[in-house]
Design a protein around this motif. Structure first.
Motif, mmCIF file in Angstrom:
data_model
loop_
_atom_site.group_PDB
_atom_site.id
_atom_site.type_symbol
_atom_site.label_atom_id
_atom_site.label_comp_id
_atom_site.label_asym_id
_atom_site.label_seq_id
_atom_site.Cartn_x
_atom_site.Cartn_y
_atom_site.Cartn_z
ATOM 1 N N VAL A 1 -10.245 13.829 54.870
ATOM 2 C CA VAL A 1 -10.213 14.438 53.784
ATOM 3 C C VAL A 1 -9.692 15.829 54.393
ATOM 4 N N TRP A 2 -10.020 16.232 55.563
ATOM 5 C CA TRP A 2 -9.040 17.079 55.765
ATOM 6 C C TRP A 2 -9.301 17.123 57.482
ATOM 7 N N THR A 3 -8.459 18.449 58.374
ATOM 8 C CA THR A 3 -8.669 17.817 59.810
ATOM 9 C C THR A 3 -9.037 19.863 59.974
ATOM 10 N N ASP A 4 -9.653 19.836 61.256
ATOM 11 C CA ASP A 4 -10.183 21.406 61.536
ATOM 12 C C ASP A 4 -9.274 21.379 62.999
ATOM 13 N N PRO A 5 -9.018 21.978 63.247
ATOM 14 C CA PRO A 5 -8.962 22.754 64.770
ATOM 15 C C PRO A 5 -9.903 22.690 65.426
ATOM 16 N N LEU A 6 -10.281 22.154 66.315
ATOM 17 C CA LEU A 6 -11.143 22.576 67.153
ATOM 18 C C LEU A 6 -11.015 24.162 68.805
ATOM 19 N N TYR A 7 -11.817 25.284 68.655
ATOM 20 C CA TYR A 7 -11.469 25.633 69.819
ATOM 21 C C TYR A 7 -12.628 26.211 70.659
ATOM 22 N N VAL A 8 -12.010 26.570 72.353
ATOM 23 C CA VAL A 8 -12.834 26.661 73.457
ATOM 24 C C VAL A 8 -13.021 28.495 73.266
ATOM 25 N N VAL B 1 -16.865 23.800 73.441
ATOM 26 C CA VAL B 1 -15.879 23.863 72.308
ATOM 27 C C VAL B 1 -16.436 23.188 71.162
ATOM 28 N N PHE B 2 -15.870 23.760 69.957
ATOM 29 C CA PHE B 2 -16.762 24.376 68.311
ATOM 30 C C PHE B 2 -15.510 24.068 67.213
ATOM 31 N N TYR B 3 -15.966 23.990 66.585
ATOM 32 C CA TYR B 3 -15.255 24.219 65.306
ATOM 33 C C TYR B 3 -15.838 25.280 64.161
ATOM 34 N N GLU B 4 -14.159 26.142 63.779
ATOM 35 C CA GLU B 4 -14.982 27.123 62.537
ATOM 36 C C GLU B 4 -16.036 26.619 61.443
ATOM 37 N N VAL B 5 -16.610 28.073 61.283
ATOM 38 C CA VAL B 5 -17.711 27.525 60.451
ATOM 39 C C VAL B 5 -17.422 28.085 59.717
ATOM 40 N N ALA B 6 -17.731 30.313 59.985
ATOM 41 C CA ALA B 6 -17.444 30.894 59.248
ATOM 42 C C ALA B 6 -16.500 32.227 59.519
ATOM 43 N N GLY B 7 -15.586 32.025 60.532
ATOM 44 C CA GLY B 7 -13.978 32.356 60.798
ATOM 45 C C GLY B 7 -15.206 32.530 62.471
#
Length: 147
Positions: free
Chosen positions: A16-23, A98-104
């Motif tokens: 459905v969609w892809t989210d970037p991951l952040y460090v 590492v995490f994905y953005e949920v609310a900014g």
């Protein structure tokens, strides 16, 4: 809807969609000035990751990506809560998570956030195998227009 899952026996996973991951890493670390990082950049820095039993699909996504990149970062203290882990990264021994953005994206003193070049995290719609029913097709079309 499922995230990071790559296999679901008896179900078809439709992206459905892809989210970037952040460090997140200490702001004083030599890598902190980079806007994006590869996993290989982080090979020697301890990784703070939640135990597999807490989130197996995400854990497997990250550990699999590390193996694919040819690295095995040392284990750091476990990821506990998001806020506690980021605070520890800012004041403790150097480590990363590492995490994905949920609310900014978070903004904390002494912590830098950078985009991870790869992998990304895909969210899927899990359905019975076979041709999508019209309602599912319409849902996927609507979602693709909003992402």
């Amino acid at each position: 809807m499922v995230r990071a899952l790559t296999d679901a026996p008896g179900l078809e996973l439709l992206p459905v969609w892809t989210d970037p991951l952040y460090v997140a890493l200490p702001a004083g670390h030599p890598l902190a000035h980079r806007p994006a990082l590869d996993l290989a950049d982080l090979a020697d820095l301890p990784l703070r990751l939640a135990p597999r039993e807490d989130n197996a699909p995400f854990h497997d996504l990250i550990t699999g990506a590390c193996r694919k990149a040819g690295i095995e970062p040392p284990s750091g203290p476990p990821f506990t809560t998001f806020q506690e882990t980021l605070t520890d990264i800012g004041v403790g021994a150097p480590s990363w998570t590492v995490f994905y953005e949920v609310a900014g994206l978070p903004e904390l003193p002494r912590v830098t956030v950078a985009r991870l070049v790869a992998p990304a995290m895909t969210t899927f719609l899990a359905v019975r195998p076979g041709p999508p029913v019209p309602a599912v097709r319409h849902l996927l079309e609507a979602l693709s227009r909003t992402t």
